[in-house]
Design a protein around this motif. Structure first.
Motif: not given
Length: 179
Positions: A155-159, A163-168
């Motif tokens: 779940s940590f890795l998914e979050r 977040r990384l995709i949202e920032m991109a």
């Protein structure tokens, strides 16, 4: 013919000037101390710097209300020579103290009395002995994470990935909107 006479007069005048110029310097000889030659003056700020070409002393000269006054510029060389002399004397003093300490140390009795004839034991008392285990009994067990720990990590890795995709996506929108 008048051209030849005028050019010869011109040549004579040039030779005369050269001779007189050379004789003038020869007749002058060495300049007295009061004339230009001993001091070199250079403009500086509101006055001049005066260099005594014989002694190397530098003075600052300025025109005050009462007239011209010259003051000697502090000589850093003298201060450096004084410091060098002090350090050399200090160095000599330390060398003498060092020799005295060496002589004192050499005159002392040895701290260890007598020679030890027997060798020291080869075992090191600080080392801990390895546990004696038979070859067949050696097992390495690595505890594996529980299912609960694996779920928390996933779940940590998914979050983090979201977040990384949202920032991109935000960066891409900002760049597209400005261009």
């Amino acid at each position: 013919m008048s051209t030849a006479k005028s050019s010869s007069k011109f040549a004579v005048a040039i030779m005369l000037a050269c001779c007189l110029g050379g004789c003038g310097h020869a007749l002058a000889g060495a300049m007295p101390e009061t004339e230009n030659g001993r001091y070199a003056l250079s403009p500086a700020g509101d006055g001049v710097l005066r260099l005594d070409t014989r002694t190397g002393a530098v003075s600052t000269c300025s025109n005050s209300g009462a007239g011209w006054a010259c003051y000697a510029v502090p000589d850093e060389r003298a201060a450096m020579d004084t410091e060098i002399g002090r350090l050399q004397a200090d160095n000599e003093r330390l060398k003498a103290e060092n020799e005295k300490l060496k002589a004192d140390l050499a005159s002392r009795e040895p701290t260890v009395t007598g020679k030890i004839e027997e060798p020291l034991p080869k075992s090191d008392s600080l080392k801990k002995g390895e546990p004696k285990v038979a070859e067949g009994e050696r097992k390495i067990e690595i505890p594996l994470p529980s299912d609960r720990d694996m779920d928390r990590m996933m779940s940590f890795l998914e979050r983090a990935w979201r977040r990384l995709i949202e920032m991109a996506n935000r960066v891409q929108r900002d760049v597209n909107g400005k261009i």
